[in-house]
Design a protein around this motif. Structure first.
Motif, PDB file in Angstrom:
ATOM      1  N   VAL A  24      24.925   5.293   6.430  1.00  0.00           N
ATOM      2  CA  VAL A  24      26.306   5.574   6.044  1.00  0.00           C
ATOM      3  C   VAL A  24      26.673   6.995   6.442  1.00  0.00           C
ATOM      4  N   THR A  25      25.797   7.940   6.211  1.00  0.00           N
ATOM      5  CA  THR A  25      26.051   9.323   6.588  1.00  0.00           C
ATOM      6  C   THR A  25      26.214   9.440   8.102  1.00  0.00           C
ATOM      7  N   HIS A  26      25.403   8.726   8.842  1.00  0.00           N
ATOM      8  CA  HIS A  26      25.486   8.743  10.303  1.00  0.00           C
ATOM      9  C   HIS A  26      26.837   8.205  10.773  1.00  0.00           C
ATOM     10  N   TYR A  27      27.256   7.061  10.243  1.00  0.00           N
ATOM     11  CA  TYR A  27      28.541   6.482  10.628  1.00  0.00           C
ATOM     12  C   TYR A  27      29.695   7.382  10.209  1.00  0.00           C
ATOM     13  N   HIS A  28      29.605   7.925   9.009  1.00  0.00           N
ATOM     14  CA  HIS A  28      30.673   8.778   8.495  1.00  0.00           C
ATOM     15  C   HIS A  28      30.897   9.962   9.416  1.00  0.00           C
ATOM     16  N   ALA A  29      29.837  10.530   9.918  1.00  0.00           N
ATOM     17  CA  ALA A  29      29.936  11.713  10.771  1.00  0.00           C
ATOM     18  C   ALA A  29      30.610  11.384  12.105  1.00  0.00           C
ATOM     19  N   GLN A  30      30.649  10.122  12.488  1.00  0.00           N
ATOM     20  CA  GLN A  30      31.211   9.755  13.778  1.00  0.00           C
ATOM     21  C   GLN A  30      32.699   9.419  13.711  1.00  0.00           C
ATOM     22  N   LYS A  39      44.724   2.495  11.662  1.00  0.00           N
ATOM     23  CA  LYS A  39      43.701   1.925  12.556  1.00  0.00           C
ATOM     24  C   LYS A  39      42.374   1.776  11.814  1.00  0.00           C
ATOM     25  N   LEU A  40      42.071   2.739  10.946  1.00  0.00           N
ATOM     26  CA  LEU A  40      40.839   2.642  10.160  1.00  0.00           C
ATOM     27  C   LEU A  40      40.910   1.471   9.183  1.00  0.00           C
ATOM     28  N   TYR A  41      42.085   1.232   8.581  1.00  0.00           N
ATOM     29  CA  TYR A  41      42.239   0.090   7.677  1.00  0.00           C
ATOM     30  C   TYR A  41      42.058  -1.222   8.439  1.00  0.00           C
ATOM     31  N   GLU A  42      42.617  -1.302   9.645  1.00  0.00           N
ATOM     32  CA  GLU A  42      42.442  -2.504  10.467  1.00  0.00           C
ATOM     33  C   GLU A  42      40.967  -2.716  10.794  1.00  0.00           C
ATOM     34  N   LEU A  43      40.303  -1.647  11.186  1.00  0.00           N
ATOM     35  CA  LEU A  43      38.878  -1.733  11.505  1.00  0.00           C
ATOM     36  C   LEU A  43      38.062  -2.127  10.279  1.00  0.00           C
ATOM     37  N   GLU A  44      38.398  -1.545   9.132  1.00  0.00           N
ATOM     38  CA  GLU A  44      37.707  -1.883   7.881  1.00  0.00           C
ATOM     39  C   GLU A  44      37.811  -3.374   7.596  1.00  0.00           C
ATOM     40  N   TYR A  45      39.020  -3.930   7.715  1.00  0.00           N
ATOM     41  CA  TYR A  45      39.228  -5.353   7.445  1.00  0.00           C
ATOM     42  C   TYR A  45      38.420  -6.220   8.409  1.00  0.00           C
ATOM     43  N   LYS A  46      38.459  -5.870   9.709  1.00  0.00           N
ATOM     44  CA  LYS A  46      37.728  -6.659  10.701  1.00  0.00           C
ATOM     45  C   LYS A  46      36.226  -6.603  10.448  1.00  0.00           C
ATOM     46  N   LEU A  47      35.714  -5.408  10.191  1.00  0.00           N
ATOM     47  CA  LEU A  47      34.277  -5.277   9.944  1.00  0.00           C
ATOM     48  C   LEU A  47      33.853  -5.988   8.665  1.00  0.00           C
ATOM     49  N   LEU A  48      34.711  -5.951   7.652  1.00  0.00           N
ATOM     50  CA  LEU A  48      34.395  -6.645   6.407  1.00  0.00           C
ATOM     51  C   LEU A  48      34.294  -8.150   6.641  1.00  0.00           C
ATOM     52  N   PHE A  67      28.149  -3.765   6.616  1.00  0.00           N
ATOM     53  CA  PHE A  67      28.679  -3.278   5.340  1.00  0.00           C
ATOM     54  C   PHE A  67      28.553  -1.758   5.246  1.00  0.00           C
ATOM     55  N   ALA A  68      27.496  -1.192   5.811  1.00  0.00           N
ATOM     56  CA  ALA A  68      27.337   0.268   5.827  1.00  0.00           C
ATOM     57  C   ALA A  68      28.457   0.915   6.642  1.00  0.00           C
ATOM     58  N   GLN A  69      28.841   0.285   7.730  1.00  0.00           N
ATOM     59  CA  GLN A  69      29.955   0.802   8.526  1.00  0.00           C
ATOM     60  C   GLN A  69      31.262   0.733   7.740  1.00  0.00           C
ATOM     61  N   LEU A  71      31.559   0.826   4.493  1.00  0.00           N
ATOM     62  CA  LEU A  71      31.492   1.861   3.468  1.00  0.00           C
ATOM     63  C   LEU A  71      31.856   3.224   4.039  1.00  0.00           C
ATOM     64  N   ALA A  72      31.395   3.525   5.236  1.00  0.00           N
ATOM     65  CA  ALA A  72      31.721   4.802   5.871  1.00  0.00           C
ATOM     66  C   ALA A  72      33.233   4.922   6.103  1.00  0.00           C
ATOM     67  N   ILE A  73      33.862   3.833   6.493  1.00  0.00           N
ATOM     68  CA  ILE A  73      35.304   3.851   6.712  1.00  0.00           C
ATOM     69  C   ILE A  73      36.047   4.007   5.394  1.00  0.00           C
ATOM     70  N   VAL A  74      35.600   3.303   4.364  1.00  0.00           N
ATOM     71  CA  VAL A  74      36.215   3.422   3.036  1.00  0.00           C
ATOM     72  C   VAL A  74      36.136   4.854   2.539  1.00  0.00           C
ATOM     73  N   GLU A  75      34.982   5.478   2.720  1.00  0.00           N
ATOM     74  CA  GLU A  75      34.834   6.868   2.282  1.00  0.00           C
ATOM     75  C   GLU A  75      35.797   7.785   3.037  1.00  0.00           C
ATOM     76  N   LYS A  76      36.062   7.491   4.266  1.00  0.00           N
ATOM     77  CA  LYS A  76      36.946   8.326   5.085  1.00  0.00           C
ATOM     78  C   LYS A  76      38.414   8.118   4.720  1.00  0.00           C
ATOM     79  N   THR A  77      38.780   6.903   4.347  1.00  0.00           N
ATOM     80  CA  THR A  77      40.201   6.583   4.124  1.00  0.00           C
ATOM     81  C   THR A  77      40.653   6.713   2.677  1.00  0.00           C
ATOM     82  N   ARG A  78      39.717   6.844   1.745  1.00  0.00           N
ATOM     83  CA  ARG A  78      40.129   6.895   0.325  1.00  0.00           C
ATOM     84  C   ARG A  78      40.024   8.280  -0.218  1.00  0.00           C
TER      85      ARG A  78
END
Length: 78
Positions: A24-30, A39-48, A67-69, A71-78
């Motif tokens: 999660v930390t690795h994905y978050h950093a990217q 775009k992040l919300y769209e990506l979150e929905y697709k990945l979910l 799911f780890a990806q 979570l990284a998007i959720v942390e970035k958008t919330r």
């Protein structure tokens, strides 16, 4: 009253938790700070959806990684 986990279960759980946190930390950093949130919300929905499909297909590790990806998007958008 809850019982403590046996030592072998505790070690397994700790290693899984550590690995998940590292992923999660690795994905978050990217995820760049200038990425549009819509775009992040769209990506979150697709990945979910992908993660759910992988889970139901019994592709456990791929589902967990996806799911780890999410979570990284959720942390970035919330």
């Amino acid at each position: 009253m809850a019982q403590a986990l046996p030592e072998t279960d505790r070690v397994g759980l700790e290693s899984i938790s550590s690995a998940l946190l590292n992923k999660v930390t690795h994905y978050h950093a990217q995820i760049g700070h200038n990425v549009d949130k819509s775009k992040l919300y769209e990506l979150e929905y697709k990945l979910l959806q992908d993660a759910k499909n992988l889970y139901h297909s019994h592709h456990w590790e791929d589902a967990l990684n996806t799911f780890a990806q999410v979570l990284a998007i959720v942390e970035k958008t919330r």
